[in-house]
Design an enzyme around this catalytic site. Sequence first.
Site, PDB file in Angstrom:
ATOM      1  CG  HIS A   1     -19.944  15.611  28.555  1.00 18.57           C
ATOM      2  ND1 HIS A   1     -19.384  16.682  28.501  1.00 18.57           N
ATOM      3  CD2 HIS A   1     -20.010  15.642  27.106  1.00 18.57           C
ATOM      4  CE1 HIS A   1     -18.432  16.584  27.492  1.00 18.57           C
ATOM      5  NE2 HIS A   1     -18.973  16.465  26.423  1.00 18.57           N
TER       6      HIS A   1
ATOM      7  CG  ASP B   1     -23.967  14.007  19.703  1.00 20.57           C
ATOM      8  OD1 ASP B   1     -22.832  12.461  18.901  1.00 20.57           O
ATOM      9  OD2 ASP B   1     -22.700  14.848  20.873  1.00 20.57           O
TER      10      ASP B   1
ATOM     11  CG  HIS C   1     -11.642  15.295  25.866  1.00 23.06           C
ATOM     12  ND1 HIS C   1     -12.356  16.643  25.642  1.00 23.06           N
ATOM     13  CD2 HIS C   1     -11.225  14.224  24.888  1.00 23.06           C
ATOM     14  CE1 HIS C   1     -11.527  16.560  24.042  1.00 23.06           C
ATOM     15  NE2 HIS C   1     -11.425  15.217  24.039  1.00 23.06           N
TER      16      HIS C   1
ATOM     17  CG  HIS D   1     -15.009  13.285  25.756  1.00 19.76           C
ATOM     18  ND1 HIS D   1     -15.058  13.840  24.447  1.00 19.76           N
ATOM     19  CD2 HIS D   1     -16.229  13.735  25.565  1.00 19.76           C
ATOM     20  CE1 HIS D   1     -15.628  14.920  23.911  1.00 19.76           C
ATOM     21  NE2 HIS D   1     -16.648  14.478  24.512  1.00 19.76           N
TER      22      HIS D   1
ATOM     23  CB  CYS E   1     -23.132  17.502  17.829  1.00 21.39           C
ATOM     24  SG  CYS E   1     -21.775  18.126  19.569  1.00 21.39           S
TER      25      CYS E   1
ATOM     26  CG  ASP F   1     -19.436  14.153  22.877  1.00 22.81           C
ATOM     27  OD1 ASP F   1     -19.088  13.895  21.985  1.00 22.81           O
ATOM     28  OD2 ASP F   1     -20.057  14.685  23.428  1.00 22.81           O
TER      29      ASP F   1
ATOM     30  CE  LYS G   1     -20.235  14.334  17.855  1.00 22.72           C
ATOM     31  NZ  LYS G   1     -19.886  15.449  18.590  1.00 22.72           N
TER      32      LYS G   1
END
Length: 206
Positions: A86, A13, A57, A53, A156, A51, A111
């Site tokens: 984010h 990330d 989310h 999203h 993470c 990441d 993810k």
Amino acid sequence: MKIQSDDLFLIIDVQNDFCPGGALAVADGDAVVPVVNRLASRFDHVVLTQDWHPAGHSSFATSHPGAAPFSSITMPYGPQTLWPDHCIQGTTGAGFHPELATDRAELVIRKGFRGAIDSYSAFFENDLITPTGLAGYLRERGLKRVVMAGLATDFCVQYSALDARRLGFETAVVLSGCRAIDLGGSLAAATAAMREAGVTLVEEIA
């Protein structure tokens, strides 16, 4: 620690929203970039996580009226920290840091794209059941050890390291290539949890 040909370097990330000026900036987060780039050049196998999203989310504080960022609620899969919006799909914030060397990555694992569940780990969603497919990829490729760095140490990176151990992989975290959010002592707790799980914590790889 000596780098082996069947090691994987997993970069967690390193995205704009987690770097200074981003929506969920980790203090000094961009300092990991030169460390990660230098390490990545030494491994035969590199994988990135991202990441990713959807807007709205369930882990965003804005999705829960009256909730403050960094507060915690209970979701069907357990406690969930609520974050500022984010890494929304397709935005600049979700992109990799512009100086991150991504060319040698063999795979990008996205993810957190399921709207109802957050995902810290490179291996599982936060229910600890729904897989990303990374474990199967490693096994099919014959990769034995996961060496990781990135953002953030206490979320993470920690979740990825603990899952890698739970799945039976040798696991190491290069701390000089990580930075933490450190919510209420979360960095110390993460460090202790990783050590207890058998994760090798190294400051640097000579």
